[in-house]
Design an enzyme around this catalytic site. Structure first.
Site, PDB file in Angstrom:
ATOM      1  N   ASP A   1       0.922  -1.321  -0.107  1.00 38.89           N
ATOM      2  CA  ASP A   1       0.100  -0.046   0.067  1.00 38.89           C
ATOM      3  C   ASP A   1       0.944   1.196  -0.157  1.00 38.89           C
ATOM      4  OD1 ASP A   1      -2.266   1.495   0.221  1.00 38.89           O
ATOM      5  OD2 ASP A   1      -2.312   1.520   2.397  1.00 38.89           O
TER       6      ASP A   1
ATOM      7  N   GLU B   1       2.764   5.153  -3.858  1.00 39.67           N
ATOM      8  CA  GLU B   1       2.774   6.095  -5.117  1.00 39.67           C
ATOM      9  C   GLU B   1       4.280   7.051  -4.940  1.00 39.67           C
ATOM     10  OE1 GLU B   1       0.385   6.123  -2.567  1.00 39.67           O
ATOM     11  OE2 GLU B   1      -0.678   4.656  -3.975  1.00 39.67           O
TER      12      GLU B   1
ATOM     13  N   ASP C   1      -8.936   4.108  -2.224  1.00 35.40           N
ATOM     14  CA  ASP C   1      -9.890   4.576  -1.332  1.00 35.40           C
ATOM     15  C   ASP C   1     -10.953   5.025  -1.633  1.00 35.40           C
ATOM     16  OD1 ASP C   1      -7.783   3.480   0.576  1.00 35.40           O
ATOM     17  OD2 ASP C   1      -6.917   5.674   1.126  1.00 35.40           O
TER      18      ASP C   1
HETATM   19  C1  GLC Z   1      -4.606   3.458   2.981  1.00 26.47           C
HETATM   20  C2  GLC Z   1      -5.106   2.234   1.946  1.00 26.47           C
HETATM   21  C3  GLC Z   1      -6.223   1.574   2.893  1.00 26.47           C
HETATM   22  C4  GLC Z   1      -5.796   1.257   4.366  1.00 26.47           C
HETATM   23  C5  GLC Z   1      -5.050   2.562   5.142  1.00 26.47           C
HETATM   24  C6  GLC Z   1      -4.492   2.163   6.478  1.00 26.47           C
HETATM   25  O1  GLC Z   1      -5.574   4.389   2.829  1.00 26.47           O
HETATM   26  O2  GLC Z   1      -5.537   2.653   0.789  1.00 26.47           O
HETATM   27  O3  GLC Z   1      -6.751   0.711   2.288  1.00 26.47           O
HETATM   28  O4  GLC Z   1      -6.628   0.922   5.228  1.00 26.47           O
HETATM   29  O5  GLC Z   1      -4.069   3.102   4.156  1.00 26.47           O
HETATM   30  O6  GLC Z   1      -3.245   1.235   6.145  1.00 26.47           O
END
Ligand code: GLC
Length: 822
Positions: free
Chosen positions: A435, A438, A515
């Site tokens: 995650d 970017e 998200d």
């Molecule tokens: C980011 C991710 C989300 C996750 C959050 C905390 O916003 O896209 O899916 O729950 O981080 O890790």
């Protein structure tokens, strides 16, 4: 009032419309050597055929061509293609058996024709460059490059697809997009850019498709007739022009060739197709088990429990929180006993924690890291972290507070990062969720990349800036993860999920769309997003079911499941706020409908798995816009509120509240209502769609395999298969199903089997390409038949008549089986 409107219009103007004021055309042709042209302004142009259908076109504005390296490309060992060259005073031509590339000399413009001389793609203007730096103010990093612009003629009836992950309609025509991997929580339709960069699009006009892949990782911009009605524009802020023209004539041809070039998906463990549960965050371990038990006691199918960021010691990646997850081995063991798998989130940010000493310990991930953090220590010692121009580590802010990032362009750093996953695999973790890659940075407050602009990457020894490397950061992180998982468990299939990406990501990772909020609009835009991701090479895709941010409700959650039960990645995930949204949270009315669709997904697993196999072999995605299968039917060109799951199931989901019915388009041919088996002719029709039902149709000509009802993917491996035979108007149907062990890499050594099933002249033939395929009972349902008798390998067989179908049961033998209806 007028004033307000004008202001609103102004605010709505996108930031990066392609403008060409002050740009200067590339010089005219001067000379040619082999496949490389030199221009009068010392620019270079290279035309390289990789296959008769695939041409690479490179252009260096006022400079020599560079080494042409790209992280996106999977295949470089193409067999030689026969190309003839021919020069006239007006142009040079390069011709294969399928394509002709004409380079007009003055002004220098490129034109591509098919073998019959039909123009497929043509420069509207010569390449434009910016020797006087007039566009400087618009660049992300004015010191890292300058703008070059390619302009193609835009057909009056031309449509555009693919371009990766964009919160946008299906057809890109009149759209306008930037490519710069960005963390965009709560994005809505038209938020641009979002997480991924796939600079590849497909053009379609007069039933003829082609593809263009602009392989350059600098920030770029695409304009499909938005700022100029007659041009399709591509602008890039650094590096050289490096694009591939992919010949059609079908969209399928283009997608196949594009995925041969940039790679195809691998098969993750089969359980990854199961329903996944997630929340930011489930902790401690007892709660994780409690949620899993609740799914199971509610008779809700489930295969995965996800651990979001709170399983770590204060967001230190590659550690486990010592209180919340004191015994990770016990947790994964107990879940495995229930056929459940754990997926851990791993962010690229490493907590910046300069240490007093650097003790080497066994299993540091389950020791206290608050005084000295092994990941930071090792990365620092080996110089694996990204640095700023001043030579110091770049310290940003992400979950752990002060954070550093790994320079994934360094091979040794990738190897190290991959090996660090021992900290999960040793404790029984099943998959890794990458995650924030970017990479997200909280100090930027919406100004993507601002805080990282002056950072440098190793980049094969070239030492290049953030502007060039940002868009490939996630691709390389996923490569490191994928390769690490394979090294650590050589015979098990890696399972990686990512948020950000660059072209080629499908070789290393599956993805989800980040998200998105719990809103109806976000649900509606997820459909064209899935379709275009598929056309961009990514098949294992999905969205947070029910949406991630904002309130959410039972109706929306139910409608979301009625889409995602057909989508490869099916994970319910929610942020810390909003309503809890596990399927039971809004009461039994919604839960019962969601259960019905989850059960149907698990019954359709043989169909989904065959779809993954097809994508792995051909690149053709599982989720398909109708235009992919019906590109000669203009009704489909902008149809983005229905989709195909595989070739044979068509669904028209509901993405608005309070609807009881909707208009559905069934293309030419015949179809069957999936629930009742009632035949339907291709046409527009009004379909009943109360919350209990989402419109779903099987294509005439298909055979859909269904497994048993079950609650985990690995349950009941030898259960009978139900084959639903839906004849086309000529009484024919056919399909291929796929099986393997679902876990190991042995499928790559042909330890897999395909059943080819075909039906014609009232006769069904089943052929298996075996490696020891489990022999099964087959329950075969024939729709649209008047038959009253059946024989199997010439022996009479009992036949049961039902409303819209007849059913027979056979025990599969080792050879070919022939089942006849009379
Ligand atoms: C980011 C991710 C989300 C996750 C959050 C905390 O916003 O896209 O899916 O729950 O981080 O890790």
């Amino acid at each position: 009032m007028l004033k307000t409107l004008a202001l609103a219009a102004l605010l709505a103007l996108p930031t990066y419309a392609i403008e060409t004021e002050g740009l200067v055309p590339i010089g005219a042709y001067q000379s040619i050597q082999g496949d490389t042209i030199t221009c009068q302004d010392s620019s270079q142009v290279k035309i390289q055929f990789l296959t008769p259908d695939l041409v690479r076109i490179r252009m260096a504005y006022r400079s020599n061509l560079d080494d042409g390296h790209s992280w996106a490309i999977a295949k470089t060992d193409w067999a030689p293609t026969a190309v003839t060259n021919n020069e006239t005073p007006e142009h040079v031509a390069f011709q294969s058996s399928k394509l002709k590339v004409l380079v007009h000399k003055n002004p220098l413009k490129i034109e591509i024709q098919d073998q019959n001389g039909r123009v497929l793609n043509k420069d509207a203007r010569p390449l434009l460059g910016d020797p006087n730096n007039t566009q400087k103010a618009k660049l992300f990093d004015p010191n890292a490059g300058s703008m070059t612009v390619v302009s193609k003629e835009l057909g009056v009836e031309e449509h555009f697809y693919a371009l990766g992950e964009k919160a946008h309609k299906l057809d890109r025509r009149r759209g306008h997009f930037s490519m710069f991997n960005s963390d965009t929580p709560k994005y809505t339709e038209a938020t641009d850019p979002i997480y991924q960069t796939i600079p590849f699009y497909i053009g379609l006009e007069d039933n003829r498709a082609y593809g263009l892949f602009y392989d350059n990782s600098y920030r770029s911009h695409f304009d499909f007739g938005f700022s100029q009605q007659e041009f399709t524009g591509y602008a890039v802020e650094g590096g050289q022009i490096d694009y591939y023209f992919v010949n059609g004539p079908t969209i399928k041809d283009v997608v196949q060739r594009y995925t041969e070039l940039t790679g195809r998906i691998y098969l993750p463990p089969k359980w990854a197709l199961g329903h996944q549960a997630s929340r930011w965050s489930y902790y401690p371990d007892k709660l994780v088990e409690k949620i899993a038990d609740t799914y199971q006691s509610h008779d809700l199918p489930l295969d995965v429990m996800t651990l979001d960021i709170d399983y770590m010691q204060k967001y230190r990646v590659f550690t486990w929180d010592l209180q919340r997850f004191a015994d990770p081995d016990g947790l994964t063991r107990r879940l495995k006993a229930k056929n459940l798998h754990i997926v851990n989130i791993v962010d690229p940010g490493v907590k910046y924690q300069p240490a007093a000493d650097n003790p080497e310990e066994q299993q540091p991930e389950i020791k206290d890291q608050s005084k000295s953090y092994y990941v930071y220590n090792q990365g620092s010692k080996n110089d694996y972290f990204v640095k700023r121009k001043d030579g110091k580590q770049m310290v940003t802010t992400v979950w752990p507070g002060e954070t550093v990032f790994v320079d994934f362009t360094k091979e040794a750093a990738r190897k190290w990062w991959g090996d660090l996953h021992r900290a999960y695999l040793d404790h029984g973790t099943g998959g890794i969720w990458n995650d924030m890659n970017e990479p997200a940075d909280f100090t930027e407050k919406g100004d993507t990349g601002a805080n990282q602009r002056d950072s440098y990457f190793y980049d094969n020894g070239k030492n290049t800036p953030h502007a060039k490397n940002r868009n490939v950061f996630a691709l390389l992180m996923c490569k490191a993860t994928y390769e690490g998982l394979l090294r650590l468990r050589p015979n098990e299939r890696p399972y990686v999920i990512t948020r950000a990406a660059y072209a080629g990501i499908q070789r290393y990772s599956t993805m989800w769309t980040g998200d998105a909020p719990s809103t109806w609009d976000a649900l509606a835009v997820s459909v064209p997003m899935f379709c275009n991701l598929g056309l961009s090479g990514e098949t294992f895709i999905g969205a947070d079911v029910g949406g991630f941010m904002l309130r959410g409700d039972g109706e929306m959650l139910t409608r979301a499941y009625q889409i995602s039960f057909l989508v490869p990645f099916c994970r319910n995930h929610k942020d810390q706020s909003g309503y809890d949204q596990e399927p039971w949270r809004f009461g039994p009315y919604y839960e019962n409908i969601i259960r019905k669709y989850l059960k149907l997904r698990y019954r359709l697993l043989p169909y989904l798995y065959a779809g993954l196999d097809e994508a792995r072999r051909t690149g053709i995605p599982f989720i398909r816009p109708l235009v992919l299968e019906y590109q000669n039917d203009p009704e489909t060109y902008s149809m983005d509120d229905q989709f195909l799951a595989g070739r044979d199931l068509l669904t028209a989901p509901i993405t608005k509240p309070n609807l009881e019915s909707r208009r559905v388009y069934l293309p030419k041919g015949n179809w069957y209502d999936f629930y009742t088996g009632a035949p339907q002719k291709g046409s527009y029709l009004k379909a009943a769609a109360p919350l209990e039902t989402t419109p779903l149709y099987a294509r005439g000509g298909s055979i859909i395999p269904l497994g048993p009802e079950k609650n985990t993917v690995d349950a009941l491996p030898n259960a009978p298969l139900e084959l639903r035979v839906y004849p086309d108007l000529g009484g024919r149907a056919e399909a291929t199903f796929y099986e393997d062990d679902g876990k190991t890499q042995q499928y790559l050594n042909n330890q897999c089997a395909r059943r080819k099933v075909s039906f014609q002249n009232h006769q069904l033939t089943v052929q298996s390409t075996a490696y020891s395929l489990p022999q099964r009972k087959l329950n075969v349902r024939f729709y649209a038949t008047q038959a009253s008798k059946a024989t199997y390998n010439n022996h009479p067989l009992p036949l049961q008549k039902h409303g819209n179908y007849v059913e027979v049961q056979i025990n599969e033998g080792p050879q070919e089986h022939v089942l006849k209806l009379q």
